[in-house]
Design an enzyme around this catalytic site. Structure first.
Site, PDB file in Angstrom:
ATOM      1  N   GLU A 195      -4.634   7.804  -3.057  1.00  0.00           N
ATOM      2  CA  GLU A 195      -5.120   6.544  -2.503  1.00  0.00           C
ATOM      3  C   GLU A 195      -5.439   5.540  -3.620  1.00  0.00           C
ATOM      4  OE1 GLU A 195      -4.750   6.151   0.600  1.00  0.00           O
ATOM      5  OE2 GLU A 195      -5.947   4.390   1.121  1.00  0.00           O
ATOM      6  N   HIS A 210       0.839  -1.207   0.000  1.00  0.00           N
ATOM      7  CA  HIS A 210       0.000   0.000   0.000  1.00  0.00           C
ATOM      8  C   HIS A 210       0.878   1.263   0.000  1.00  0.00           C
ATOM      9  CE1 HIS A 210      -3.670   2.332   1.194  1.00  0.00           C
ATOM     10  NE2 HIS A 210      -2.754   3.138   1.697  1.00  0.00           N
ATOM     11  N   GLU A 211       1.795   1.341   0.951  1.00  0.00           N
ATOM     12  CA  GLU A 211       2.659   2.523   1.021  1.00  0.00           C
ATOM     13  C   GLU A 211       3.551   2.595  -0.217  1.00  0.00           C
ATOM     14  OE1 GLU A 211       1.826   4.724   3.131  1.00  0.00           O
ATOM     15  OE2 GLU A 211       0.561   3.384   4.323  1.00  0.00           O
ATOM     16  N   HIS A 222       1.767   4.487  -2.835  1.00  0.00           N
ATOM     17  CA  HIS A 222       1.896   5.942  -2.590  1.00  0.00           C
ATOM     18  C   HIS A 222       3.290   6.410  -3.011  1.00  0.00           C
ATOM     19  CE1 HIS A 222      -1.865   6.754  -0.511  1.00  0.00           C
ATOM     20  NE2 HIS A 222      -1.631   5.888   0.452  1.00  0.00           N
TER      21      HIS A 222
END
Ligand code: ZN
Length: 503
Positions: A290, A260-261, A264
């Protein structure tokens, strides 16, 4: 005119340097700072915030921008000036007294929230929540809005988004998801026990780094560290800090936080270097940010192709732990749907209902349709209606998230917007890249990254989120690809016919 543009760039470089220092101080605070450094750090950050504000509202910048606004600049320069004017106008409209009062009250509200959650004591938090809400309402009035105060707050996180439009998309999404959650609830419960065996941290650390490398994350321009709550900070151009957290009894936690990070981080690394410090070198909105993290975490990371590539790695890194499982077992385990009262534990299907509930309540609060003390009751009613469960107490209900104590109304919707955009973007990438899934199965993730670079990252803030999405996918915000994706995936996983789950 190019001399004036150069002066504008120099002015923005100062703001960028201050923001960079801010980013580094905040990253350090969550990773390596000794606990006793907190007071001095808070003061330093407050001073830097004040300097950024002063440089942003300064008359000097205002004069440069008015000259540049009518100067017939090329499209790129004009877009930078347009977006800087937008940022500056918002900063100028809010009186300094209101900014400091918000900082003061939200600090108190955060402390009250922490104690209230610990002791399951809503009345302890409620008066401060009321004060925070009142200040944010005043802020919305100062900023101005088209049809309701919530517009002004949403605009801060999702520029160009209109409350009534987002609410309509969410209402439709809710209508589609509630029956799907209910239908899955009637099937035999699944478990993810195979992900909860002991996987030592060193192996998990190697896994996180290998996955990030496969995604195309550039470790020459970024780092991965540990923190209590995973996050991403862009310290400056070519310096992107990711964090994750390891739990030896829960492999999925670090793995999916890292992915997830990483999503980003790839967005931050893909922003145009030549525009660094200017709006075209920045992310367009939190929703699009997101979308990048969710796309890598869910569409890719929880997809069958990726899991097939992952399993031999798991078997190599954790000898004996994954010997008796096949890729299908892991695929099922990382996609268990289980309604939970806690948002951050929610799966792909139920997650959005947590967000929709929050936006509905926030909007009603800002309009004055409900009072702060109506929240616990309404929260529990809607949890039951949407997810079929009732929180045991307010600590795991209305008090679970810190966001409202910061005054972050209008922020939660960006999480669900990210999910919706992620499905639109992934469907478009799939249509353009026929070999995408097979490639992912071989660990070849960079074609997807290249597609996102070209269609999303390269544009910075040139377009609004909706326009960026339209250019990349042919449509503005549209929940259908997301609903189709969830139905297809989870009806197959839970042996449901798609007819059973329609609204
Ligand atoms: Zn995120």
């Amino acid at each position: 005119m190019s001399k004036i543009y150069d002066r504008y760039r120099e002015h923005m470089a100062e703001i960028r340097a201050l923001n960079s220092a801010q980013g580094l101080l905040s990253w350090d605070q969550e990773t390596y700072m000794p606990p006793d450094g907190l007071t001095a750090r808070a003061e330093a950050r407050a001073v830097l915030s004040g300097l950024v504000h002063d440089r942003t509202v300064s008359g000097e910048l205002g004069d440069l921008l008015s000259e540049l606004a009518d100067a017939g600049l090329d499209e790129t320069r004009a877009a930078n000036v347009r977006e800087t004017i937008r940022d500056r106008d918002r900063a100028v409209k809010v009186p300094r007294e209101l900014v400091t009062e918000l900082a003061r009250v939200t600090t108190l509200a955060q402390q009250a929230w922490a104690r209230a959650r610990e002791n399951d004591d809503w009345p302890l938090f409620s008066p401060l929540m009321t004060e925070v809400l009142e200040l944010r309402r005043r802020q919305a009035e100062a900023l101005g809005y088209a049809s309701e105060p919530y517009d002004a707050l949403l605009e801060e996180f999702e520029p160009g988004a209109v409350t009534v439009e987002v609410a309509a998309v969410f209402a439709d999404l809710r209508e589609q998801l509630v029956p799907l959650v209910a239908a899955i609830g009637e099937t035999d419960p699944r478990d993810d026990a195979l992900l909860r065996k002991n996987c030592p941290e060193p192996g998990q650390n190697i896994l996180s780094r290998d996955v990030l490398k496969a995604m195309g994350f550039d470790f020459r321009a970024g780092r991965l560290d540990r923190s209590a709550h995973p996050f991403t900070t862009g310290v400056g151009a070519r310096d992107v800090r990711l964090t994750t957290h390891f739990d030896e009894r829960d492999l999925a936690k670090a793995l999916y936080s890292t992915i997830h990070e990483g999503g980003h981080g790839l967005y931050e690394q893909g922003l145009p270097l030549e525009e660094a410090g200017l709006p075209l070198g920045e992310a367009v909105s939190l929703g699009i940010h997101e979308s990048q993290s969710r796309l890598w975490e869910n569409q890719v990371g929880r997809g069958p192709a990726f899991v097939g590539w992952l399993l031999p790695k798991l078997q190599g890194l954790f000898p004996g732990v994954f010997d008796d499982v096949d890729a299908d077992d892991v695929y099922r385990a990382v996609n268990v749907v289980r309604p939970s009262p806690i948002r951050i534990e929610a799966d792909e299907v139920t997650y959005n209902l947590h967000i929709i509930l929050r936006m509905e309540l926030e909007r009603a609060l800002l309009r004055g349709d409900i009072a702060v003390d109506d929240l616990p009751g309404l929260w529990n009613e809607r949890m039951d209606a949407y997810l079929g469960l009732t929180p045991r107490n307010d600590a795991e209900g209305v008090l679970q998230d810190i966001h409202w104590s910061f005054g972050l109304f209008g922020y939660f919707p960006t999480y669900a917007l990210g999910n919706i955009y992620s499905a639109q973007l992934y469907a478009a990438a799939q249509a353009d890249l026929p070999d995408l899934e097979d490639g992912i199965g071989r660990g070849e993730l960079t074609p997807l990254l290249d597609w996102m670079r070209a269609h999303v990252h390269a544009h910075g803030r040139r377009y609004t989120a909706g326009e960026l999405c339209r250019r990349a996918t042919g449509h503005t915000l549209d929940s259908r690809p997301f609903v189709d994706y969830l139905r297809r995936k989870f009806c197959a996983l839970y042996n449901l016919s798609t007819g059973d789950v329609r609204a």
